[in-house]
Design an enzyme around this catalytic site. Sequence first.
Site, PDB file in Angstrom:
ATOM      1  CB  SER A 142      -7.633   3.263  -2.220  1.00 43.93           C
ATOM      2  OG  SER A 142      -7.114   4.544  -2.011  1.00 43.93           O
TER       3      SER A 142
ATOM      4  CE  LYS B 215      -5.525  -1.380  -2.865  1.00 44.71           C
ATOM      5  NZ  LYS B 215      -5.906  -2.596  -2.161  1.00 44.71           N
TER       6      LYS B 215
ATOM      7  CE  LYS C  87      -0.331   0.302   5.005  1.00 41.12           C
ATOM      8  NZ  LYS C  87      -1.078   0.723   6.157  1.00 41.12           N
TER       9      LYS C  87
ATOM     10  CE1 TYR D 126      -2.376   0.535  -2.426  1.00 35.94           C
ATOM     11  CE2 TYR D 126      -3.014   2.838  -2.666  1.00 35.94           C
ATOM     12  CZ  TYR D 126      -3.205   1.598  -2.084  1.00 35.94           C
ATOM     13  OH  TYR D 126      -4.221   1.419  -1.183  1.00 35.94           O
TER      14      TYR D 126
HETATM   15  P1  NAD Z   1      -1.461  -3.382   6.199  1.00 39.46           P
HETATM   16  O1  NAD Z   1      -0.168  -3.424   5.449  1.00 39.46           O
HETATM   17  O2  NAD Z   1      -1.426  -2.984   7.624  1.00 39.46           O
HETATM   18  O3  NAD Z   1      -2.203  -4.793   6.080  1.00 39.46           O
HETATM   19  C1  NAD Z   1      -2.098  -5.613   4.962  1.00 39.46           C
HETATM   20  C2  NAD Z   1      -1.746  -7.016   5.443  1.00 39.46           C
HETATM   21  O4  NAD Z   1      -1.655  -7.868   4.289  1.00 39.46           O
HETATM   22  C3  NAD Z   1      -0.431  -7.116   6.177  1.00 39.46           C
HETATM   23  O5  NAD Z   1      -0.621  -7.769   7.417  1.00 39.46           O
HETATM   24  C4  NAD Z   1       0.470  -7.925   5.235  1.00 39.46           C
HETATM   25  O6  NAD Z   1       1.402  -8.718   5.951  1.00 39.46           O
HETATM   26  C5  NAD Z   1      -0.549  -8.747   4.460  1.00 39.46           C
HETATM   27  N1  NAD Z   1      -0.111  -9.165   3.128  1.00 39.46           N
HETATM   28  C6  NAD Z   1       0.467  -8.406   2.161  1.00 39.46           C
HETATM   29  N2  NAD Z   1       0.694  -9.150   1.071  1.00 39.46           N
HETATM   30  C7  NAD Z   1       0.231 -10.400   1.334  1.00 39.46           C
HETATM   31  C8  NAD Z   1       0.183 -11.605   0.605  1.00 39.46           C
HETATM   32  N3  NAD Z   1       0.675 -11.672  -0.637  1.00 39.46           N
HETATM   33  N4  NAD Z   1      -0.350 -12.697   1.176  1.00 39.46           N
HETATM   34  C9  NAD Z   1      -0.832 -12.641   2.446  1.00 39.46           C
HETATM   35  N5  NAD Z   1      -0.808 -11.523   3.189  1.00 39.46           N
HETATM   36  C10 NAD Z   1      -0.277 -10.416   2.644  1.00 39.46           C
HETATM   37  O7  NAD Z   1      -2.451  -2.414   5.366  1.00 39.46           O
HETATM   38  P2  NAD Z   1      -3.827  -1.780   5.795  1.00 39.46           P
HETATM   39  O8  NAD Z   1      -3.611  -0.337   6.048  1.00 39.46           O
HETATM   40  O9  NAD Z   1      -4.480  -2.611   6.823  1.00 39.46           O
HETATM   41  O10 NAD Z   1      -4.604  -1.886   4.411  1.00 39.46           O
HETATM   42  C11 NAD Z   1      -5.423  -3.004   4.101  1.00 39.46           C
HETATM   43  C12 NAD Z   1      -5.944  -2.856   2.686  1.00 39.46           C
HETATM   44  O11 NAD Z   1      -6.655  -1.630   2.565  1.00 39.46           O
HETATM   45  C13 NAD Z   1      -4.856  -2.823   1.612  1.00 39.46           C
HETATM   46  O12 NAD Z   1      -5.312  -3.538   0.487  1.00 39.46           O
HETATM   47  C14 NAD Z   1      -4.728  -1.347   1.292  1.00 39.46           C
HETATM   48  O13 NAD Z   1      -4.280  -1.127  -0.025  1.00 39.46           O
HETATM   49  C15 NAD Z   1      -6.164  -0.880   1.461  1.00 39.46           C
HETATM   50  N6  NAD Z   1      -6.253   0.549   1.781  1.00 39.46           N
HETATM   51  C16 NAD Z   1      -5.577   1.035   2.865  1.00 39.46           C
HETATM   52  C17 NAD Z   1      -5.640   2.393   3.156  1.00 39.46           C
HETATM   53  C18 NAD Z   1      -4.872   2.959   4.329  1.00 39.46           C
HETATM   54  O14 NAD Z   1      -4.720   4.171   4.416  1.00 39.46           O
HETATM   55  N7  NAD Z   1      -4.399   2.154   5.270  1.00 39.46           N
HETATM   56  C19 NAD Z   1      -6.397   3.238   2.350  1.00 39.46           C
HETATM   57  C20 NAD Z   1      -7.086   2.711   1.258  1.00 39.46           C
HETATM   58  C21 NAD Z   1      -7.007   1.343   0.995  1.00 39.46           C
HETATM   59  C1  UD1 Z   2      -2.111   8.523   0.587  1.00 37.66           C
HETATM   60  C2  UD1 Z   2      -1.900   7.975  -0.799  1.00 37.66           C
HETATM   61  C3  UD1 Z   2      -3.168   7.276  -1.263  1.00 37.66           C
HETATM   62  C4  UD1 Z   2      -3.571   6.197  -0.255  1.00 37.66           C
HETATM   63  C5  UD1 Z   2      -3.726   6.864   1.115  1.00 37.66           C
HETATM   64  C6  UD1 Z   2      -4.056   5.888   2.178  1.00 37.66           C
HETATM   65  C7  UD1 Z   2      -0.240   9.452  -1.839  1.00 37.66           C
HETATM   66  C8  UD1 Z   2       0.025  10.477  -2.907  1.00 37.66           C
HETATM   67  N1  UD1 Z   2      -1.517   9.029  -1.701  1.00 37.66           N
HETATM   68  O1  UD1 Z   2      -3.179   9.453   0.548  1.00 37.66           O
HETATM   69  O2  UD1 Z   2      -2.963   6.684  -2.515  1.00 37.66           O
HETATM   70  O3  UD1 Z   2      -4.795   5.600  -0.632  1.00 37.66           O
HETATM   71  O4  UD1 Z   2      -2.487   7.504   1.466  1.00 37.66           O
HETATM   72  O5  UD1 Z   2      -2.996   5.006   2.388  1.00 37.66           O
HETATM   73  O6  UD1 Z   2       0.669   9.023  -1.150  1.00 37.66           O
HETATM   74  N2  UD1 Z   2       1.228  15.014   4.630  1.00 37.66           N
HETATM   75  C9  UD1 Z   2       2.188  15.895   5.107  1.00 37.66           C
HETATM   76  N3  UD1 Z   2       3.308  15.374   5.683  1.00 37.66           N
HETATM   77  C10 UD1 Z   2       3.527  14.029   5.813  1.00 37.66           C
HETATM   78  C11 UD1 Z   2       2.545  13.139   5.332  1.00 37.66           C
HETATM   79  C12 UD1 Z   2       1.410  13.674   4.734  1.00 37.66           C
HETATM   80  O7  UD1 Z   2       2.030  17.113   5.005  1.00 37.66           O
HETATM   81  O8  UD1 Z   2       4.580  13.634   6.337  1.00 37.66           O
HETATM   82  C13 UD1 Z   2      -0.009  15.569   4.034  1.00 37.66           C
HETATM   83  C14 UD1 Z   2      -0.232  15.179   2.587  1.00 37.66           C
HETATM   84  O9  UD1 Z   2       0.398  16.088   1.707  1.00 37.66           O
HETATM   85  C15 UD1 Z   2      -1.773  15.213   2.513  1.00 37.66           C
HETATM   86  C16 UD1 Z   2      -2.213  14.797   3.924  1.00 37.66           C
HETATM   87  O10 UD1 Z   2      -1.083  15.050   4.767  1.00 37.66           O
HETATM   88  O11 UD1 Z   2      -2.220  16.515   2.274  1.00 37.66           O
HETATM   89  C17 UD1 Z   2      -2.586  13.334   4.042  1.00 37.66           C
HETATM   90  O12 UD1 Z   2      -1.515  12.552   3.526  1.00 37.66           O
HETATM   91  P1  UD1 Z   2      -1.484  10.942   3.630  1.00 37.66           P
HETATM   92  O13 UD1 Z   2      -1.782  10.551   5.020  1.00 37.66           O
HETATM   93  O14 UD1 Z   2      -0.212  10.472   3.038  1.00 37.66           O
HETATM   94  O15 UD1 Z   2      -2.724  10.491   2.754  1.00 37.66           O
HETATM   95  P2  UD1 Z   2      -3.064  10.834   1.215  1.00 37.66           P
HETATM   96  O16 UD1 Z   2      -2.002  11.581   0.569  1.00 37.66           O
HETATM   97  O17 UD1 Z   2      -4.441  11.410   1.211  1.00 37.66           O
END
Ligand code: NAD
Ligand code: UD1
Length: 340
Positions: free
Chosen positions: A124, A152, A84, A148
């Site tokens: 996402s 998605k 991610k 990334y």
């Molecule tokens: P995370 O990295 O904490 O959790 C993902 C888990 O998947 C981890 O425990 C990792 O070990 C496991 N994993 C990765 N590849 C694998 C594989 N090939 N086989 C088995 N396990 C595997 O991430 P998260 O923040 O919990 O995100 C979960 C999902 O949500 C992801 O698909 C991410 O892209 C999506 N997502 C997250 C956010 C965010 O901000 N956290 C935002 C939008 C979407």
């Molecule tokens: C990011 C990802 C997005 C992903 C999401 C959740 C990018 C360009 N986008 O979104 O694809 O789905 O995380 O995992 O990376 N910021 C700072 N300083 C920092 C970190 C962030 O100023 O050290 C600002 C960023 O510019 C933004 C806001 O904080 O304005 C949120 O940032 P972040 O938490 O990284 O999320 P997104 O950029 O929205």
Amino acid sequence: MKVLVTGGMGYIGSHTCIQMLAAGMTPIIIDNLYNSKPSVLGRIKEVTGVDVQFIEGDIRDKAFLTKVLKANDIQSVIHFAGLKAVGESVEKPLEYYDNNVHGTLVLVDAMREAGVSSLIFSSSATVYGDPASVPIKEDFPTSATNPYGRSKLIVEECLTDFQHANPDWSITLLRYFNPVGSHPSGKLGEDPQGIPNNLMPFIAQVAVGRREHLSIFGNDYPTIDGTGVRDYIHVMDLADGHIAALNGVGAKAGLHTYNLGAGKGYSVLEMVQAFEKASGNPIAYQFAPRRAGDIAECWADSSKAEHDLGWKATRTVDEMTQDTWRWQSHNPQGYPDEQA
Ligand code: NAD
Ligand code: UD1
């Protein structure tokens, strides 16, 4: 209801398992521990009293998946597993497409073989690219600006085609906005390895003294105070959104797409102030140039989820920052390496 949770040891997956148990569901986790630690299981038990079944393995291993699906009488799959980090995806596109796209195709193939036809996929808000207006609705155009985001989008398109060819399947695409916060116990939370990419974990590490200062990427955006505006959603609300989706459409054939956001935008400076209030500590920051690929503002219209699923985010920004601070201050180095 027995639900296979891929990536259930991770940040969103672990919180979702807790809420599933509270809702009377039985999660069974598979994870390859690439981005999570075994001690998460002990924390889930501390909070729920339940030993959740965890099977270590990789979603790209079809024989393994098929066996787990068949042996456990699984009714639905929630698919969190994947990579991610946006910046890393630019450096390692092949790994991202392999894990996120190929991994999902293997999972669906295994589900088909095992006769499981209900899937919830972690998508996402990144699939909206730079939206023409806010709030964002599900029918807005989609695009990708990095591997990334493209992974998605490709998965969404593959699943859409697959569902059309298999109309008896229930496939749900959940588009998360910015998940933050922690379980209110302070026992579980977000535990990024290395330097955090995202705002909240970075602020939390500054507050606890692990990092000197936050760099704020850009103060010249056309927003309330010049800093980026996002839709932060408490991870417990997000977790509840999965249960609402399972109950609402998990058994209903069709392709279901929902935004999961709180529906309100907060700037970086507003989040810094909220965190200072929650932690009682000043957050040192410096303004830095804009980050490549960032957009000015982004927040969700989640009324479709409210209408169809009866789900709505209820937790406030104060709860997001207080819960994050409880987790960070009790676990300054994140989860322990080994199960306690
Ligand atoms: P995370 O990295 O904490 O959790 C993902 C888990 O998947 C981890 O425990 C990792 O070990 C496991 N994993 C990765 N590849 C694998 C594989 N090939 N086989 C088995 N396990 C595997 O991430 P998260 O923040 O919990 O995100 C979960 C999902 O949500 C992801 O698909 C991410 O892209 C999506 N997502 C997250 C956010 C965010 O901000 N956290 C935002 C939008 C979407
Ligand atoms: C990011 C990802 C997005 C992903 C999401 C959740 C990018 C360009 N986008 O979104 O694809 O789905 O995380 O995992 O990376 N910021 C700072 N300083 C920092 C970190 C962030 O100023 O050290 C600002 C960023 O510019 C933004 C806001 O904080 O304005 C949120 O940032 P972040 O938490 O990284 O999320 P997104 O950029 O929205």
